[in-house]
Motif scaffolding. Sequence first.
Motif, mmCIF file in Angstrom:
data_model
loop_
_atom_site.group_PDB
_atom_site.id
_atom_site.type_symbol
_atom_site.label_atom_id
_atom_site.label_comp_id
_atom_site.label_asym_id
_atom_site.label_seq_id
_atom_site.Cartn_x
_atom_site.Cartn_y
_atom_site.Cartn_z
ATOM 1 N N LEU A 287 -109.628 11.799 -107.241
ATOM 2 C CA LEU A 287 -109.424 12.800 -108.295
ATOM 3 C C LEU A 287 -108.103 13.541 -108.104
ATOM 4 O O LEU A 287 -107.379 13.795 -109.074
ATOM 5 C CB LEU A 287 -110.577 13.806 -108.299
ATOM 6 N N GLU A 288 -107.786 13.844 -106.855
ATOM 7 C CA GLU A 288 -106.540 14.553 -106.574
ATOM 8 C C GLU A 288 -105.339 13.692 -106.962
ATOM 9 O O GLU A 288 -104.391 14.178 -107.571
ATOM 10 C CB GLU A 288 -106.487 14.898 -105.081
ATOM 11 N N SER B 101 -101.073 12.376 -110.681
ATOM 12 C CA SER B 101 -100.431 11.399 -111.564
ATOM 13 C C SER B 101 -100.326 11.944 -112.984
ATOM 14 O O SER B 101 -99.296 11.787 -113.645
ATOM 15 C CB SER B 101 -101.238 10.101 -111.543
ATOM 16 N N ALA B 102 -101.391 12.587 -113.454
ATOM 17 C CA ALA B 102 -101.379 13.171 -114.798
ATOM 18 C C ALA B 102 -100.324 14.269 -114.894
ATOM 19 O O ALA B 102 -99.589 14.358 -115.889
ATOM 20 C CB ALA B 102 -102.756 13.729 -115.151
ATOM 21 N N ASN C 125 -95.059 16.067 -116.691
ATOM 22 C CA ASN C 125 -93.746 16.585 -116.320
ATOM 23 C C ASN C 125 -92.634 15.700 -116.895
ATOM 24 O O ASN C 125 -91.612 16.207 -117.387
ATOM 25 C CB ASN C 125 -93.635 16.664 -114.796
ATOM 26 N N GLU C 126 -92.812 14.407 -116.865
ATOM 27 C CA GLU C 126 -91.829 13.481 -117.421
ATOM 28 C C GLU C 126 -91.683 13.675 -118.935
ATOM 29 O O GLU C 126 -90.578 13.664 -119.475
ATOM 30 C CB GLU C 126 -92.213 12.025 -117.110
ATOM 31 N N LYS C 127 -92.822 13.855 -119.619
ATOM 32 C CA LYS C 127 -92.780 14.097 -121.071
ATOM 33 C C LYS C 127 -91.999 15.370 -121.382
ATOM 34 O O LYS C 127 -91.175 15.401 -122.296
ATOM 35 C CB LYS C 127 -94.202 14.228 -121.639
#
Length: 126
Positions: free
Chosen positions: A73-74, A79-80, A85-87
């Motif tokens: 989950l971490e 990753s999410a 952040n990239e978006k």
Amino acid sequence: RRLFFDTHALVCLLEENGFTTQQSEVIVSALVKIMNTNLDMIYKDMVTKVQQEIALQQVMSHIGGVKKDMIILEKSEFSALRSENEKIKLELQQIKKQVLDEITKVRADNKLNLNLEKSRVKELVS
């Protein structure tokens, strides 16, 4: 099952204190029965060392599974966050480009207006 007192000595003690042999034996027999019943109840609630170790291993296994789930989950949460952040970075770059384009357009308009005013003033002067 062993009893940790001498039943014969107890019978003798009871006889010395005025009980008959038969009464003493009945009393000792009743005490032995009571003790055995109590021990049975105690043993029912107890677990063996092997059972305790098995239960401990099951708990440790369950804890290990929970730890793995938490790590997964971490990582997925991380990753999410990284993709979000990239978006945001891409959107920020687009906005920056739009602002630079607007600044360039405003400068060009201002230069054009200044040049027009210069030429108009030159015409008026001449």
